[in-house]
Write an enzyme that holds these catalytic residues in place. Structure first.
Site, mmCIF file in Angstrom:
data_model
loop_
_atom_site.group_PDB
_atom_site.id
_atom_site.type_symbol
_atom_site.label_atom_id
_atom_site.label_comp_id
_atom_site.label_asym_id
_atom_site.label_seq_id
_atom_site.Cartn_x
_atom_site.Cartn_y
_atom_site.Cartn_z
ATOM 1 N N ASP A 37 6.430 0.747 -27.249
ATOM 2 C CA ASP A 37 7.723 0.052 -27.232
ATOM 3 C C ASP A 37 8.913 0.938 -26.899
ATOM 4 O O ASP A 37 10.058 0.571 -27.187
ATOM 5 C CB ASP A 37 7.984 -0.636 -28.596
ATOM 6 N N HIS A 240 9.883 28.583 -15.869
ATOM 7 C CA HIS A 240 10.135 27.183 -16.242
ATOM 8 C C HIS A 240 10.042 26.990 -17.757
ATOM 9 O O HIS A 240 9.549 25.968 -18.230
ATOM 10 C CB HIS A 240 9.151 26.253 -15.517
ATOM 11 N N ASP A 257 19.592 27.830 -17.898
ATOM 12 C CA ASP A 257 19.575 27.127 -16.616
ATOM 13 C C ASP A 257 19.728 25.654 -16.965
ATOM 14 O O ASP A 257 18.783 25.025 -17.449
ATOM 15 C CB ASP A 257 18.251 27.414 -15.881
ATOM 16 N N ASP A 268 23.359 22.292 -11.027
ATOM 17 C CA ASP A 268 22.243 23.195 -11.342
ATOM 18 C C ASP A 268 22.816 24.613 -11.464
ATOM 19 O O ASP A 268 23.078 25.255 -10.452
ATOM 20 C CB ASP A 268 21.205 23.091 -10.209
ATOM 21 N N HIS A 347 10.583 34.111 -6.811
ATOM 22 C CA HIS A 347 10.948 32.784 -6.286
ATOM 23 C C HIS A 347 11.946 32.944 -5.145
ATOM 24 O O HIS A 347 12.431 34.046 -4.898
ATOM 25 C CB HIS A 347 11.487 31.869 -7.391
ATOM 26 N N HIS A 351 17.705 26.158 -3.042
ATOM 27 C CA HIS A 351 17.125 24.894 -2.560
ATOM 28 C C HIS A 351 18.279 23.946 -2.288
ATOM 29 O O HIS A 351 19.397 24.159 -2.779
ATOM 30 C CB HIS A 351 16.172 24.311 -3.623
ATOM 31 N N HIS A 358 16.089 19.333 -6.783
ATOM 32 C CA HIS A 358 15.490 19.929 -5.588
ATOM 33 C C HIS A 358 15.582 18.833 -4.540
ATOM 34 O O HIS A 358 14.710 17.982 -4.433
ATOM 35 C CB HIS A 358 14.038 20.353 -5.839
ATOM 36 N N GLU A 381 20.527 31.411 -6.191
ATOM 37 C CA GLU A 381 20.034 31.746 -7.519
ATOM 38 C C GLU A 381 19.047 32.905 -7.561
ATOM 39 O O GLU A 381 17.896 32.733 -7.973
ATOM 40 C CB GLU A 381 19.406 30.507 -8.162
ATOM 41 N N TYR A 385 13.029 39.454 -13.206
ATOM 42 C CA TYR A 385 12.240 39.141 -14.414
ATOM 43 C C TYR A 385 11.274 40.291 -14.643
ATOM 44 O O TYR A 385 10.336 40.488 -13.861
ATOM 45 C CB TYR A 385 11.495 37.815 -14.215
ATOM 46 N N ARG A 402 18.899 35.489 -14.321
ATOM 47 C CA ARG A 402 19.125 34.698 -13.108
ATOM 48 C C ARG A 402 20.587 34.279 -13.127
ATOM 49 O O ARG A 402 21.167 34.032 -14.197
ATOM 50 C CB ARG A 402 18.204 33.466 -13.076
ATOM 51 N N GLU A 404 22.978 31.502 -11.016
ATOM 52 C CA GLU A 404 22.818 30.383 -10.075
ATOM 53 C C GLU A 404 24.102 29.582 -9.937
ATOM 54 O O GLU A 404 24.678 29.150 -10.939
ATOM 55 C CB GLU A 404 21.698 29.457 -10.567
HETATM 56 N N1 GLY Z 1 16.828 24.252 -12.479
HETATM 57 C C1 GLY Z 1 15.879 24.205 -11.457
HETATM 58 C C2 GLY Z 1 16.124 25.211 -10.440
HETATM 59 O O1 GLY Z 1 16.953 26.078 -10.619
HETATM 60 O O2 GLY Z 1 15.574 25.159 -9.379
HETATM 61 MN MN MN Z 2 18.090 25.684 -8.827
HETATM 62 MN MN MN Z 3 18.536 25.971 -12.040
#
Ligand code: GLY
Ligand code: MN
Ligand code: MN
Length: 435
Positions: A37, A240, A257, A268, A347, A351, A358, A381, A385, A402, A404
């Protein structure tokens, strides 16, 4: 039309023009059960909303291209009983009038009407493969039309993914979209500042997350654009990380983040700051490298450069920094060629950003990175690490950083939407005010 729906009618007209012929079918997203529910907060499908402005579930947009273009909405009927429990529904008549469709019908009539509408169309466009249930349904409807061939009705002989056209439209943000994205960015920068002011040693990560959510929601952004990452100490080295349940230590950095969704658009942002309010010498050394990489990447995010230019710019600064810190060895070129930097930066540098965090849009044209053009919005970003490892000085273990920002490409260069969240060491330390 009582509300100003011209942006949506114009988008539909542009899509129809690009289709040239055929029929497009674009369903909104389904409601998703969480447990008994209880449903996850409803989020419309981005493409459906981009073309309609309509946020109710159980709705489908149908567009027909050609000499007599048509935009038709299928939606829920009005239903007093359901409206008492769940709230207002437009119903087809009011939706047609207020959202500017050529026609609207109850969603229960979708299959029957589509069987008529698909007949004699040359092409059928929809989000191919997005949802297996829709794939089955659309193919079933096409099959039903094929069965009428003896009465002279032809089924479309082309099936195309409508997203090839829509992704390219959505990649270039118009003024209406940029205005919303600026407001989303302003709320999110305020949330990051609030988190910096609030954070104290011994708090739990979720307490800081609560501050972010408070700032989002109290400015009308009911939902984050993605699950907030609030990662203290070694958790920042989990890209993540969403556990958000560890206790913060005075000596650690906190990587956040987080960005809100406002009016269907994402922000973001990542900031990294010391839990105790002062960077240690080692933390500062790594931080300054990431910040310099980010500055170089933002400077490279201008028209005429390619999508990959910011990433390349960030990589060169990071590679030199990793050599200086004795994390990598050799020259910048050999570090880049060998890929040894990937132990600490695994990474890419950004993006596309828009309705989806994304966001849609091709990154290459053919085999080449595409040029950056005004109206595109991207994140920048870079990070670093440093997990414990034999080849890493122990003083740097578990530092995760990071930084961003959200960047719009403009005629003259770029506009950083998220500049208001401090990122210089002195600005962060001053805001935290613990000295
Ligand atoms: N928060 C997701 C990214 O930075 O791509
Ligand atoms: Mn991002
Ligand atoms: Mn992000």
């Amino acid at each position: 039309m009582t509300m100003d729906m011209t942006i949506y009618t114009e988008r539909r007209a542009r899509l129809i023009e690009q289709m040239q012929h055929g029929i497009a079918i674009i369903p909104t997203a389904p409601e998703v059960a969480r447990n008994a529910d209880t449903h996850y907060g409803y989020r419309h499908d981005s493409n459906f909303y981009y073309l309609s402005g309509f946020t109710e579930p159980e709705a489908v947009l149908v567009m027909i291209a050609g000499d007599e273009p048509l935009s038709i909405l299928f939606c829920r009927e009005k239903n007093l009983e359901r409206e008492i429990w769940d709230g207002h529904r437009y119903g087809p008549d009011a939706a047609q009038e207020q959202f500017g469709f050529d026609a609207a019908y109850p969603v229960e009539q979708l299959d029957e009407k589509l069987t008529e509408l698909i007949g004699n169309q040359t092409a059928l466009l929809y989000p191919l493969g997005l949802d297996p249930a829709w794939d089955q349904r659309i193919l079933g409807l096409r099959g039903a039309v094929q069965e009428k061939s003896r009465s002279g009705i032809r089924a479309p002989d082309q099936i195309r993914d409508v997203r090839a056209l829509l992704n390219e439209m959505r990649l270039f943000k118009d003024d209406h979209e940029l205005d919303i994205m600026r407001r989303a960015a302003a709320i999110s920068t305020a949330a990051h500042k609030r988190a910096m002011r609030f954070t104290r040693p011994d708090m739990f990560e979720y307490q800081v997350e609560a501050e972010l959510l408070h700032e989002f929601c109290s400015h009308g952004a009911r939902h984050p654009a993605y699950t907030s990452i609030v990662a203290g100490g070694s958790n920042a080295c989990v890209l993540h990380y969403v556990g958000n349940n560890a206790q913060l230590r005075d000596v650690d950095l906190l990587l956040i983040d987080a960005g809100c969704e406002l009016g269907g658009y994402a922000s973001d942002i990542t900031r990294t700051f010391p839990v105790g309010g002062k960077f240690s010498a080692e933390q500062k050394d790594v931080y300054e490298i990431v910040l310099a990489a980010q500055s170089a990447a933002i400077a490279a995010a201008v028209p005429g450069h390619t999508w990959n230019a910011p990433h390349d710019a960030a990589l060169r600064v990071l590679a030199q920094g990793f050599i200086d810190l004795k994390l990598c060895h050799g020259s910048v070129d050999t570090v880049l060629e060998s890929g040894s930097y990937k132990q600490f930066y695994m990474h890419r540098t950004g993006h596309w950003l828009g309705m989806d965090v994304h966001d849609v849009g091709d990154y290459k044209i053919g085999d080449d990175w595409r040029p950056l053009q005004p109206g595109m919005v991207l994140t920048v970003e870079p990070g670093c690490y440093i997990r414990p490892a034999d080849n890493v000085p122990m003083s740097l273990w578990n530092i995760g950083i990071r930084i961003e920002d959200d960047v719009v490409i403009t005629d003259k260069g770029n506009e950083v939407l998220t500049d208001a969240a401090p990122k210089a060491v002195a600005d962060i330390e001053a805001l935290m005010g613990r000295s």
